[in-house]
Design a protein around this motif. Sequence first.
Motif, PDB file in Angstrom:
ATOM      1  N   UNK A   1       8.688  -0.411  66.682  1.00  0.00           N
ATOM      2  CA  UNK A   1       8.414   0.911  67.283  1.00  0.00           C
ATOM      3  C   UNK A   1       8.396   2.007  66.236  1.00  0.00           C
ATOM      4  N   UNK A   2       7.716   1.729  65.115  1.00  0.00           N
ATOM      5  CA  UNK A   2       7.588   2.713  64.049  1.00  0.00           C
ATOM      6  C   UNK A   2       6.240   3.414  64.156  1.00  0.00           C
ATOM      7  N   UNK A   3       6.186   4.708  63.875  1.00  0.00           N
ATOM      8  CA  UNK A   3       4.898   5.413  63.908  1.00  0.00           C
ATOM      9  C   UNK A   3       3.993   4.946  62.768  1.00  0.00           C
ATOM     10  N   UNK A   4       2.701   4.941  63.028  1.00  0.00           N
ATOM     11  CA  UNK A   4       1.726   4.500  62.030  1.00  0.00           C
ATOM     12  C   UNK A   4       1.443   5.658  61.083  1.00  0.00           C
ATOM     13  N   UNK A   5       2.357   5.886  60.148  1.00  0.00           N
ATOM     14  CA  UNK A   5       2.247   7.002  59.210  1.00  0.00           C
ATOM     15  C   UNK A   5       2.503   6.516  57.797  1.00  0.00           C
ATOM     16  N   UNK A   6       2.232   7.392  56.833  1.00  0.00           N
ATOM     17  CA  UNK A   6       2.500   7.063  55.439  1.00  0.00           C
ATOM     18  C   UNK A   6       3.988   6.836  55.214  1.00  0.00           C
ATOM     19  N   UNK A   7       4.826   7.636  55.884  1.00  0.00           N
ATOM     20  CA  UNK A   7       6.270   7.467  55.724  1.00  0.00           C
ATOM     21  C   UNK A   7       6.748   6.114  56.196  1.00  0.00           C
ATOM     22  N   UNK A   8       6.255   5.649  57.342  1.00  0.00           N
ATOM     23  CA  UNK A   8       6.644   4.327  57.842  1.00  0.00           C
ATOM     24  C   UNK A   8       6.121   3.226  56.936  1.00  0.00           C
ATOM     25  N   UNK A   9       4.896   3.396  56.458  1.00  0.00           N
ATOM     26  CA  UNK A   9       4.357   2.421  55.507  1.00  0.00           C
ATOM     27  C   UNK A   9       5.249   2.309  54.282  1.00  0.00           C
ATOM     28  N   UNK A  10       5.701   3.447  53.765  1.00  0.00           N
ATOM     29  CA  UNK A  10       6.538   3.444  52.569  1.00  0.00           C
ATOM     30  C   UNK A  10       7.875   2.757  52.832  1.00  0.00           C
ATOM     31  N   UNK A  11       8.468   2.976  54.009  1.00  0.00           N
ATOM     32  CA  UNK A  11       9.751   2.360  54.315  1.00  0.00           C
ATOM     33  C   UNK A  11       9.649   0.841  54.370  1.00  0.00           C
ATOM     34  N   UNK A  12       8.544   0.338  54.900  1.00  0.00           N
ATOM     35  CA  UNK A  12       8.340  -1.112  54.947  1.00  0.00           C
ATOM     36  C   UNK A  12       8.048  -1.649  53.555  1.00  0.00           C
ATOM     37  N   UNK A  13       7.227  -0.925  52.802  1.00  0.00           N
ATOM     38  CA  UNK A  13       6.887  -1.368  51.440  1.00  0.00           C
ATOM     39  C   UNK A  13       8.119  -1.399  50.556  1.00  0.00           C
ATOM     40  N   UNK A  14       8.974  -0.376  50.643  1.00  0.00           N
ATOM     41  CA  UNK A  14      10.147  -0.344  49.774  1.00  0.00           C
ATOM     42  C   UNK A  14      11.128  -1.461  50.111  1.00  0.00           C
TER      43      UNK A  14
ATOM     44  N   UNK B   1      -3.722   3.517  54.034  1.00  0.00           N
ATOM     45  CA  UNK B   1      -3.533   2.088  53.844  1.00  0.00           C
ATOM     46  C   UNK B   1      -4.748   1.452  53.182  1.00  0.00           C
ATOM     47  N   UNK B   2      -5.559   2.226  52.497  1.00  0.00           N
ATOM     48  CA  UNK B   2      -6.684   1.676  51.762  1.00  0.00           C
ATOM     49  C   UNK B   2      -6.188   0.804  50.628  1.00  0.00           C
ATOM     50  N   UNK B   3      -7.067  -0.068  50.065  1.00  0.00           N
ATOM     51  CA  UNK B   3      -6.627  -0.974  48.994  1.00  0.00           C
ATOM     52  C   UNK B   3      -6.005  -0.239  47.835  1.00  0.00           C
ATOM     53  N   UNK B   4      -5.196  -0.962  47.104  1.00  0.00           N
ATOM     54  CA  UNK B   4      -4.380  -0.413  46.015  1.00  0.00           C
ATOM     55  C   UNK B   4      -5.249   0.164  44.907  1.00  0.00           C
ATOM     56  N   UNK B   5      -4.895   1.362  44.422  1.00  0.00           N
ATOM     57  CA  UNK B   5      -5.585   1.969  43.300  1.00  0.00           C
ATOM     58  C   UNK B   5      -4.543   2.390  42.278  1.00  0.00           C
ATOM     59  N   UNK B   6      -4.830   2.124  41.017  1.00  0.00           N
ATOM     60  CA  UNK B   6      -3.868   2.419  39.955  1.00  0.00           C
ATOM     61  C   UNK B   6      -4.495   3.275  38.861  1.00  0.00           C
ATOM     62  N   UNK B   7      -3.707   4.092  38.265  1.00  0.00           N
ATOM     63  CA  UNK B   7      -4.123   4.904  37.131  1.00  0.00           C
ATOM     64  C   UNK B   7      -3.296   4.469  35.935  1.00  0.00           C
ATOM     65  N   UNK B   8      -3.965   4.132  34.799  1.00  0.00           N
ATOM     66  CA  UNK B   8      -3.245   3.671  33.622  1.00  0.00           C
ATOM     67  C   UNK B   8      -2.536   4.855  32.984  1.00  0.00           C
ATOM     68  N   UNK B   9      -1.274   4.728  32.792  1.00  0.00           N
ATOM     69  CA  UNK B   9      -0.476   5.757  32.119  1.00  0.00           C
ATOM     70  C   UNK B   9       0.760   5.111  31.532  1.00  0.00           C
ATOM     71  N   UNK B  10       1.519   5.799  30.719  1.00  0.00           N
ATOM     72  CA  UNK B  10       2.743   5.274  30.115  1.00  0.00           C
ATOM     73  C   UNK B  10       3.811   5.103  31.158  1.00  0.00           C
ATOM     74  N   UNK B  11       4.679   4.173  30.876  1.00  0.00           N
ATOM     75  CA  UNK B  11       5.727   3.789  31.831  1.00  0.00           C
ATOM     76  C   UNK B  11       6.777   4.875  31.978  1.00  0.00           C
TER      77      UNK B  11
END
Length: 281
Positions: free
Chosen positions: A120-133, A3-13
């Motif tokens: 009652x979601x686990x604090x994981x990358x998968x749960x983070x992704x489900x909320x973000x999506x 959950x660190x701050x957003x990092x982006x890599x410039x690349x083609x779409x």
Amino acid sequence: MYRRPLQFVARNFVTGAATRKALRHEACFSRALVAPQLARVSTPCLTTCRTLHITKQLCSVKETPQHTEEEVGAFTKFIEAMGFTGPLKYNKWKIKIAALRMYTCCVERVNYDEFFERCSLPDTLGSWFLIAQLHVWMCLVRMRQEGRAGKYMCRYVVHSMWEDVEQRSKIMGIDAIHRKEAMKAMTENFYAAIFGYDEGVLSDDCVLAAALWRNLFSRQCEDPRQLELMVEYVRKQMQYIDALDGEDLLLTGEVKWRPLVEENAQSIVKVVAPTYNDAGL
């Protein structure tokens, strides 16, 4: 660490976008989703009255104006059929920056800890992704209403999401093979989820709750009150984002999400869980 701050890599779409126009949302949340489900729960505390807090605005959803299809010339149609994007109303780079800012709002302005706790979601990358999506999908629904420029912005919101997920996976130390498998599973989950959410937001609360149960809760939710909370959350966020000016969104991408639980509820609705005696059985 994921959950660190957003990092982006410039690349083609890489093309990828969600579908659909947001139409009218169901009006009133006073008919609670949990009423038919609580009858099947055997805990004694559910047989008593409980209080739910909702806002009066939820009963008067703003009707979204229908946008006319943008007229384009034959040359624009030709180059877009070839996979390119023709001239837009606004500068493409401004739209890309706004798309990045909109996605940042989905990951930086959402209280993930509160979602983990209340759902009652686990604090994981998968749960983070489900909320973000879920929040990305709500943005896509809104921007699809803004014609070709909005659809162009949707592609970069989704592109930003996959760039961010990949960077977070690398930060966590996931090797390339497992990262590729995880990205494939997340991609399938994302495009399946948006179809379910689309159907839910255009239908009644039960259909939306089913979509949330399958996707956000991964079929693991046993408390109907959590589903009820998320249905109310999605409805009020869709009402809020529909009221935002489309031109401002295309140029700024600024979205301020309403809290998961409203502190200053303007109305109180009491829901009594049905019992077998109430049903005459």
